[in-house]
Design a protein around this motif. Structure first.
Motif, PDB file in Angstrom:
ATOM      1  N   GLN A   1       0.836  -1.204   0.000  1.00 54.20           N
ATOM      2  CA  GLN A   1       0.000   0.000   0.000  1.00 54.20           C
ATOM      3  C   GLN A   1       0.874   1.259   0.000  1.00 54.20           C
ATOM      4  OE1 GLN A   1      -3.499   0.170   0.354  1.00 54.20           O
ATOM      5  NE2 GLN A   1      -3.630   2.360   0.676  1.00 54.20           N
TER       6      GLN A   1
ATOM      7  N   ASN B   1       1.826   5.099   0.688  1.00 56.44           N
ATOM      8  CA  ASN B   1       1.515   6.096   1.719  1.00 56.44           C
ATOM      9  C   ASN B   1       0.676   5.507   2.857  1.00 56.44           C
ATOM     10  OD1 ASN B   1       2.743   8.109   0.081  1.00 56.44           O
ATOM     11  ND2 ASN B   1       0.850   8.224  -1.111  1.00 56.44           N
ATOM     12  N   PHE B   2       1.016   4.291   3.267  1.00 55.69           N
ATOM     13  CA  PHE B   2       0.240   3.636   4.317  1.00 55.69           C
ATOM     14  C   PHE B   2       0.187   4.511   5.570  1.00 55.69           C
ATOM     15  CE2 PHE B   2       0.166   0.816   8.084  1.00 55.69           C
ATOM     16  CZ  PHE B   2      -1.114   0.334   7.917  1.00 55.69           C
ATOM     17  N   ASP B   3      -1.007   4.642   6.146  1.00 57.49           N
ATOM     18  CA  ASP B   3      -1.235   5.502   7.309  1.00 57.49           C
ATOM     19  C   ASP B   3      -1.710   4.638   8.475  1.00 57.49           C
ATOM     20  OD1 ASP B   3      -2.075   7.306   9.218  1.00 57.49           O
ATOM     21  OD2 ASP B   3      -3.205   8.571   7.809  1.00 57.49           O
ATOM     22  N   ILE B   4      -0.810   4.365   9.401  1.00 59.94           N
ATOM     23  CA  ILE B   4      -1.134   3.470  10.519  1.00 59.94           C
ATOM     24  C   ILE B   4      -2.281   4.027  11.354  1.00 59.94           C
ATOM     25  CG2 ILE B   4       0.732   4.449  11.968  1.00 59.94           C
ATOM     26  CD1 ILE B   4      -0.433   0.793  12.134  1.00 59.94           C
ATOM     27  N   GLN B   5      -2.375   5.352  11.469  1.00 55.80           N
ATOM     28  CA  GLN B   5      -3.459   5.938  12.270  1.00 55.80           C
ATOM     29  C   GLN B   5      -4.829   5.508  11.745  1.00 55.80           C
ATOM     30  OE1 GLN B   5      -3.084   7.537  15.119  1.00 55.80           O
ATOM     31  NE2 GLN B   5      -0.862   7.362  14.933  1.00 55.80           N
ATOM     32  N   LYS B   6      -4.947   5.479  10.418  1.00 56.69           N
ATOM     33  CA  LYS B   6      -6.231   5.100   9.820  1.00 56.69           C
ATOM     34  C   LYS B   6      -6.461   3.587   9.880  1.00 56.69           C
ATOM     35  CE  LYS B   6      -6.914   7.366   5.771  1.00 56.69           C
ATOM     36  NZ  LYS B   6      -6.368   8.001   4.526  1.00 56.69           N
ATOM     37  N   TYR B   7      -5.377   2.839  10.107  1.00 54.95           N
ATOM     38  CA  TYR B   7      -5.475   1.379  10.157  1.00 54.95           C
ATOM     39  C   TYR B   7      -5.851   0.895  11.560  1.00 54.95           C
ATOM     40  CZ  TYR B   7      -4.235  -3.454   8.987  1.00 54.95           C
ATOM     41  OH  TYR B   7      -4.278  -4.808   8.751  1.00 54.95           O
TER      42      TYR B   7
ATOM     43  N   PRO C   1       6.267   2.455   5.178  1.00 54.80           N
ATOM     44  CA  PRO C   1       5.431   2.261   6.373  1.00 54.80           C
ATOM     45  C   PRO C   1       4.478   1.074   6.287  1.00 54.80           C
ATOM     46  CG  PRO C   1       4.720   4.183   5.113  1.00 54.80           C
ATOM     47  CD  PRO C   1       6.010   3.731   4.507  1.00 54.80           C
ATOM     48  N   ALA C   2       4.161   0.612   5.067  1.00 56.73           N
ATOM     49  CA  ALA C   2       3.249  -0.533   4.957  1.00 56.73           C
ATOM     50  C   ALA C   2       3.937  -1.844   5.292  1.00 56.73           C
ATOM     51  CB  ALA C   2       2.647  -0.599   3.549  1.00 56.73           C
TER      52      ALA C   2
ATOM     53  N   TYR D   1      -8.829   1.057   4.508  1.00 58.69           N
ATOM     54  CA  TYR D   1      -8.951   1.429   5.927  1.00 58.69           C
ATOM     55  C   TYR D   1     -10.359   1.233   6.509  1.00 58.69           C
ATOM     56  CZ  TYR D   1      -4.494   3.656   4.880  1.00 58.69           C
ATOM     57  OH  TYR D   1      -3.215   3.894   4.452  1.00 58.69           O
TER      58      TYR D   1
END
Ligand SMILES: *[C@@H]1O[C@H](CO)[C@@H](O)[C@H](O)[C@H]1NC(C)=O
Length: 186
Positions: free
Chosen positions: A32, A34-40, A99-100, A122
């Motif tokens: 993925q 621009n993986f965004d852990i906050q949204k995950y 980040p993914a 997400y």
């Protein structure tokens, strides 16, 4: 040489019994962007997976949250033999440029295993891949289709499998996780 590998594989096979293994080192699938852990963060239900020796129950889910020290907590739960069993682990991003590509460990004593988000929107589904390389001779594949709900549309599951396959990940042995009757029992 092939005979030697075959012998070695026979010796190592008990380690990977019941799991999905293939010759050669781990593949390098696209993940993925621009993986965004906050949204995950939050709860993900296991919809389908490649069989693993360590997950046998039903109603399996994973809950991602942030600890006060900023680390990412992962709580995996399942319903097995009449009880909810949970195990707590930690997820880390090893390279901030990717980040993914996370790593997850469920014990102080075990190394981080790969936890790569190949795709997620997400809010509905996520495709997760993990691979363990054994001496670069063969690798053991783990793959999960996760949902924010206990049920995902068949079309979402099928397009997830196509995405795994287009990354050379064999998901033909994927099995559905039993998510029926879970909210009553938990
Ligand atoms: C997920 O974890 C957070 C933090 O520990 C907790 O507050 C929340 O209730 C958990 N959610 C579920 C569904 O277990």
């Amino acid at each position: 040489m092939k005979a030697f590998y075959a012998l070695l594989l026979t010796l190592l096979l008990p380690l990977v019994n019941g799991q999905v293994y293939h010759w050669g080192p781990c593949p390098d699938p696209s993940v993925q962007l621009n993986f965004d852990i906050q949204k995950y963060l939050g709860r993900w239900f296991e919809i389908q997976k490649l069989p693993t020796s360590f997950e046998k129950g039903k109603c399996i889910d994973a809950n991602f949250s942030v600890r006060t020290d900023g680390s990412i907590k992962v709580t995996n739960s399942e319903f097995r033999r009449g009880k909810v069993k949970s195990i707590e682990g930690t997820a880390v991003v090893q390279d901030l440029r990717q980040p993914a590509k996370m790593g997850i460990s469920f014990s102080y004593f075990t190394p981080y295993s790969t936890y790569w988000i190949l795709y997620t929107d997400y809010v509905n589904s996520a495709l997760v891949y993990s691979c363990t390389d054994v001496l670069r001779l063969f690798h053991v594949d783990f793959a999960w289709i996760l949902g924010r709900a206990r049920i995902l549309p068949v079309a979402t599951i099928n397009s997830g499998k196509i995405m795994f396959m287009s990354n050379n990940i064999d998901v033909s042995k994927m099995i559905a996780t039993d998510q029926k009757g879970c909210d009553k029992e938990q």
